[in-house]
Design a protein around this motif. Structure first.
Motif, PDB file in Angstrom:
ATOM      1  N   ASN A 253       7.291  -7.510  84.755  1.00  0.00           N
ATOM      2  CA  ASN A 253       8.720  -7.289  84.553  1.00  0.00           C
ATOM      3  C   ASN A 253       9.577  -8.321  85.279  1.00  0.00           C
ATOM      4  OD1 ASN A 253       8.824  -4.748  82.971  1.00  0.00           O
ATOM      5  ND2 ASN A 253       7.627  -4.003  84.699  1.00  0.00           N
TER       6      ASN A 253
ATOM      7  N   SER B 131      17.100  -1.264  84.943  1.00  0.00           N
ATOM      8  CA  SER B 131      16.453   0.052  84.868  1.00  0.00           C
ATOM      9  C   SER B 131      16.812   0.911  86.073  1.00  0.00           C
ATOM     10  CB  SER B 131      14.929  -0.109  84.796  1.00  0.00           C
ATOM     11  OG  SER B 131      14.561  -0.822  83.644  1.00  0.00           O
TER      12      SER B 131
ATOM     13  N   HIS C  77      18.861   4.489  85.777  1.00  0.00           N
ATOM     14  CA  HIS C  77      18.147   5.759  85.938  1.00  0.00           C
ATOM     15  C   HIS C  77      18.156   6.363  87.347  1.00  0.00           C
ATOM     16  CE1 HIS C  77      16.745   5.441  81.871  1.00  0.00           C
ATOM     17  NE2 HIS C  77      16.196   4.266  82.117  1.00  0.00           N
TER      18      HIS C  77
ATOM     19  N   CYS D 206      11.388   9.094  88.256  1.00  0.00           N
ATOM     20  CA  CYS D 206      10.114   8.387  88.159  1.00  0.00           C
ATOM     21  C   CYS D 206       9.667   8.257  86.704  1.00  0.00           C
ATOM     22  CB  CYS D 206       9.053   9.109  88.979  1.00  0.00           C
ATOM     23  SG  CYS D 206       7.453   8.307  88.955  1.00  0.00           S
ATOM     24  N   GLU D 207       9.762   9.345  85.962  1.00  0.00           N
ATOM     25  CA  GLU D 207       9.366   9.335  84.548  1.00  0.00           C
ATOM     26  C   GLU D 207      10.187   8.320  83.749  1.00  0.00           C
ATOM     27  OE1 GLU D 207       9.894  12.389  80.860  1.00  0.00           O
ATOM     28  OE2 GLU D 207       9.068  13.236  82.698  1.00  0.00           O
ATOM     29  N   LYS D 208      11.483   8.266  84.017  1.00  0.00           N
ATOM     30  CA  LYS D 208      12.349   7.329  83.299  1.00  0.00           C
ATOM     31  C   LYS D 208      12.012   5.876  83.646  1.00  0.00           C
ATOM     32  CE  LYS D 208      16.224  10.450  82.610  1.00  0.00           C
ATOM     33  NZ  LYS D 208      17.639  10.726  82.927  1.00  0.00           N
TER      34      LYS D 208
ATOM     35  N   VAL E 264       9.069   4.766  84.603  1.00  0.00           N
ATOM     36  CA  VAL E 264       7.781   4.473  83.967  1.00  0.00           C
ATOM     37  C   VAL E 264       7.987   4.181  82.480  1.00  0.00           C
ATOM     38  CG1 VAL E 264       5.547   5.470  83.329  1.00  0.00           C
ATOM     39  CG2 VAL E 264       6.392   5.698  85.668  1.00  0.00           C
ATOM     40  N   ARG E 265       8.867   4.930  81.825  1.00  0.00           N
ATOM     41  CA  ARG E 265       9.159   4.678  80.405  1.00  0.00           C
ATOM     42  C   ARG E 265       9.760   3.292  80.185  1.00  0.00           C
ATOM     43  NH1 ARG E 265      11.780  10.352  78.276  1.00  0.00           N
ATOM     44  NH2 ARG E 265       9.880  11.585  78.476  1.00  0.00           N
ATOM     45  N   GLU E 266      10.434   2.771  81.211  1.00  0.00           N
ATOM     46  CA  GLU E 266      11.013   1.427  81.131  1.00  0.00           C
ATOM     47  C   GLU E 266       9.956   0.351  81.385  1.00  0.00           C
ATOM     48  OE1 GLU E 266      13.998   0.397  80.294  1.00  0.00           O
ATOM     49  OE2 GLU E 266      15.132   2.268  80.275  1.00  0.00           O
ATOM     50  N   GLY E 267       8.731   0.783  81.700  1.00  0.00           N
ATOM     51  CA  GLY E 267       7.645  -0.171  81.922  1.00  0.00           C
ATOM     52  C   GLY E 267       7.435  -0.551  83.370  1.00  0.00           C
TER      53      GLY E 267
END
Length: 108
Positions: free
Chosen positions: A45, A53, A57, A93-95, A97-100
């Protein structure tokens, strides 16, 4: 002078009884323990994506703070991005991770 970034704290939760700051973590009810979202360095990234990100988030994260967190993760391998209630930490954390991004959450 460069200040070390700190995790963003969530606003205090309303309680009916005051919390005892002297309690050990083992005796503190799980619902009152703070959780930390950690961001790990990765070779994939770009800084701009990480900063975008984090700002998007992490509650209360400014762009300057996000840059500091991103650089800390780059230099030290890991940086705290958020500290607060478990439910919010898991959602943040989930958001991420969804962003990579490579992120996890754990008890502080």
């Amino acid at each position: 002078m460069v200040l070390a970034p700190t995790a963003v704290s969530a606003p205090p939760l309303p309680t009916k009884t005051p919390l005892d700051p002297v309690k050990t973590p083992e005796k503190t009810p799980l619902r009152w323990r703070d959780w930390v979202v950690r961001l790990f360095n990765d070779p994939v990234n770009k800084f701009e994506h990480v900063v975008e990100s984090l700002c998007k988030h992490v509650p209360g994260m400014s762009q300057d703070m996000a840059w500091s967190v991103a650089w800390q993760a780059h230099r030290e391998g890991v940086a705290a991005t958020y500290q607060g209630p478990r439910e919010v930490a898991e959602l943040v954390c989930e958001k991420l991770v969804r962003e990579g991004l490579i992120s996890d959450c754990c008890e502080s």
